[in-house]
Design a protein around this motif. Structure first.
Motif, PDB file in Angstrom:
ATOM      1  N   UNK A 190     -21.707   8.000  -7.557  1.00 37.76           N
ATOM      2  CA  UNK A 190     -20.286   7.719  -7.322  1.00 37.76           C
ATOM      3  C   UNK A 190     -19.372   8.106  -8.481  1.00 37.76           C
ATOM      4  N   UNK A 191     -19.915   8.348  -9.664  1.00 37.26           N
ATOM      5  CA  UNK A 191     -19.071   8.768 -10.783  1.00 37.26           C
ATOM      6  C   UNK A 191     -18.478  10.149 -10.525  1.00 37.26           C
ATOM      7  N   UNK A 192     -19.078  10.921  -9.632  1.00 34.05           N
ATOM      8  CA  UNK A 192     -18.550  12.244  -9.292  1.00 34.05           C
ATOM      9  C   UNK A 192     -17.138  12.123  -8.718  1.00 34.05           C
ATOM     10  N   UNK A 193     -16.882  11.045  -7.998  1.00 30.27           N
ATOM     11  CA  UNK A 193     -15.553  10.864  -7.406  1.00 30.27           C
ATOM     12  C   UNK A 193     -14.481  10.714  -8.491  1.00 30.27           C
TER      13      UNK A 193
ATOM     14  N   UNK B 287      -0.440  19.967 -25.457  1.00 27.32           N
ATOM     15  CA  UNK B 287      -1.265  20.595 -24.426  1.00 27.32           C
ATOM     16  C   UNK B 287      -2.528  21.186 -25.029  1.00 27.32           C
ATOM     17  N   UNK B 288      -2.397  21.783 -26.226  1.00 26.23           N
ATOM     18  CA  UNK B 288      -3.558  22.387 -26.877  1.00 26.23           C
ATOM     19  C   UNK B 288      -4.548  21.327 -27.345  1.00 26.23           C
ATOM     20  N   UNK B 289      -4.085  20.102 -27.573  1.00 23.49           N
ATOM     21  CA  UNK B 289      -4.987  19.008 -27.968  1.00 23.49           C
ATOM     22  C   UNK B 289      -5.563  18.287 -26.751  1.00 23.49           C
ATOM     23  N   UNK B 290      -4.792  18.202 -25.675  1.00 23.30           N
ATOM     24  CA  UNK B 290      -5.247  17.466 -24.492  1.00 23.30           C
ATOM     25  C   UNK B 290      -6.323  18.230 -23.726  1.00 23.30           C
ATOM     26  N   UNK B 291      -6.260  19.545 -23.697  1.00 26.87           N
ATOM     27  CA  UNK B 291      -7.237  20.332 -22.937  1.00 26.87           C
ATOM     28  C   UNK B 291      -8.667  20.125 -23.452  1.00 26.87           C
ATOM     29  N   UNK B 292      -8.925  20.247 -24.756  1.00 26.78           N
ATOM     30  CA  UNK B 292     -10.290  19.991 -25.217  1.00 26.78           C
ATOM     31  C   UNK B 292     -10.693  18.524 -25.087  1.00 26.78           C
ATOM     32  N   UNK B 293      -9.729  17.624 -25.208  1.00 25.07           N
ATOM     33  CA  UNK B 293     -10.049  16.198 -25.070  1.00 25.07           C
ATOM     34  C   UNK B 293     -10.523  15.881 -23.653  1.00 25.07           C
ATOM     35  N   UNK B 294      -9.879  16.472 -22.653  1.00 22.72           N
ATOM     36  CA  UNK B 294     -10.307  16.230 -21.274  1.00 22.72           C
ATOM     37  C   UNK B 294     -11.666  16.859 -20.986  1.00 22.72           C
ATOM     38  N   UNK B 295     -11.900  18.054 -21.494  1.00 20.52           N
ATOM     39  CA  UNK B 295     -13.214  18.687 -21.297  1.00 20.52           C
ATOM     40  C   UNK B 295     -14.304  17.855 -21.965  1.00 20.52           C
ATOM     41  N   UNK B 296     -14.018  17.329 -23.149  1.00 22.36           N
ATOM     42  CA  UNK B 296     -14.986  16.476 -23.836  1.00 22.36           C
ATOM     43  C   UNK B 296     -15.221  15.161 -23.108  1.00 22.36           C
TER      44      UNK B 296
ATOM     45  N   UNK C  48     -18.699  11.483 -20.050  1.00 17.02           N
ATOM     46  CA  UNK C  48     -19.002  10.617 -18.905  1.00 17.02           C
ATOM     47  C   UNK C  48     -20.283  11.091 -18.221  1.00 17.02           C
ATOM     48  N   UNK C  49     -20.413  12.400 -18.023  1.00 13.90           N
ATOM     49  CA  UNK C  49     -21.600  12.931 -17.347  1.00 13.90           C
ATOM     50  C   UNK C  49     -22.853  12.734 -18.190  1.00 13.90           C
ATOM     51  N   UNK C  50     -22.758  12.913 -19.499  1.00 17.33           N
ATOM     52  CA  UNK C  50     -23.926  12.755 -20.370  1.00 17.33           C
ATOM     53  C   UNK C  50     -24.368  11.299 -20.427  1.00 17.33           C
ATOM     54  N   UNK C  51     -23.432  10.371 -20.358  1.00 21.26           N
ATOM     55  CA  UNK C  51     -23.809   8.954 -20.356  1.00 21.26           C
ATOM     56  C   UNK C  51     -24.557   8.589 -19.081  1.00 21.26           C
ATOM     57  N   UNK C  52     -24.189   9.204 -17.960  1.00 22.39           N
ATOM     58  CA  UNK C  52     -24.893   8.918 -16.713  1.00 22.39           C
ATOM     59  C   UNK C  52     -26.314   9.458 -16.738  1.00 22.39           C
ATOM     60  N   UNK C  53     -26.522  10.553 -17.447  1.00 21.46           N
ATOM     61  CA  UNK C  53     -27.853  11.149 -17.525  1.00 21.46           C
ATOM     62  C   UNK C  53     -28.774  10.309 -18.406  1.00 21.46           C
ATOM     63  N   UNK C  54     -28.197   9.598 -19.359  1.00 23.96           N
ATOM     64  CA  UNK C  54     -29.006   8.785 -20.260  1.00 23.96           C
ATOM     65  C   UNK C  54     -29.725   9.628 -21.298  1.00 23.96           C
ATOM     66  N   UNK C  55     -29.124  10.715 -21.721  1.00 23.49           N
ATOM     67  CA  UNK C  55     -29.754  11.577 -22.722  1.00 23.49           C
ATOM     68  C   UNK C  55     -29.577  10.982 -24.113  1.00 23.49           C
ATOM     69  N   UNK C  56     -30.274  11.548 -25.054  1.00 21.94           N
ATOM     70  CA  UNK C  56     -30.202  11.112 -26.439  1.00 21.94           C
ATOM     71  C   UNK C  56     -28.750  11.174 -26.916  1.00 21.94           C
TER      72      UNK C  56
END
Length: 189
Positions: free
Chosen positions: A104-107, A37-46, A51-59
């Motif tokens: 649509x990635x928000x869904x 559980x302690x390993x899965x929580x940061x993995x999900x936040x990351x 996913x969100x950063x890839x949609x933004x197209x940032x560096x």
């Protein structure tokens, strides 16, 4: 011993060595180690931020730095607040891309965000060596899935109806989220 001999009250107390303690047997159902559980929580936040950063197209370097900072913060101080901060940051990334809130990635990010907050809640309360039963982990999941499913269904409906950013649709979405949150918290009180 001297105090016991001097005071009659202490002399009449039972000696704990005279009585045997009862044997206690505990059996656990299927369980998960706390370190999972302690390993899965940061993995999900990351994953949420990635996913969100890839949609933004940032560096990519900046995106990975933000993801690793969020993972480190959630790993060092696991709490629903740290996972919620990752969700807010992911929301800002999505709002900054070309599609805005109608991406649509928000869904897909909604259930991922729910899982990240729920696992962070458990990670905050469980040590690395503890074990948590599946039954305890599953407690409250049906209600959370109902709220998450309702949010995803409403978001999909708004996406299909509006398709383009519209002030009325954003207002309706905000009102619906407030109503869902009120229903969730009103039942708990």
């Amino acid at each position: 011993r001297t105090a016991r001999a001097e005071l009659p009250l202490l002399r009449d107390l039972p000696d704990p060595r005279e009585r045997r303690l009862p044997q206690v047997v505990v059996s656990l159902g299927p369980s998960v180690p706390g370190w999972v559980l302690r390993a899965a929580a940061p993995a999900l936040a990351g994953a949420l931020l990635l996913v969100a950063a890839q949609r933004l197209g940032m560096d990519p370097g900046l995106a990975w730095a933000i993801v690793w900072i969020a993972v480190a913060v959630t790993a060092l101080w696991p709490s629903p607040s740290s996972a919620s901060a990752a969700i807010v940051l992911a929301g800002l990334f999505i709002a900054g891309d070309g599609y805005g809130p109608f991406d649509p990635v928000v869904l897909a990010l909604i259930p991922l965000g729910y899982a990240a907050v729920r696992l962070a809640w458990w990670a905050q309360r469980v040590s690395l060596t503890a074990r948590v039963e599946w039954a305890a982990l599953a407690h409250g999941v049906p209600q959370g899935l109902a709220v998450t499913g309702g949010t995803v269904a409403f978001g999909a409906l708004v996406f299909l109806l509006a398709g383009q950013p519209s002030a009325l649709a954003v207002l309706a979405g905000g009102v619906a989220l407030v109503a869902l949150a009120w229903l969730l918290f009103a039942r708990r009180q």
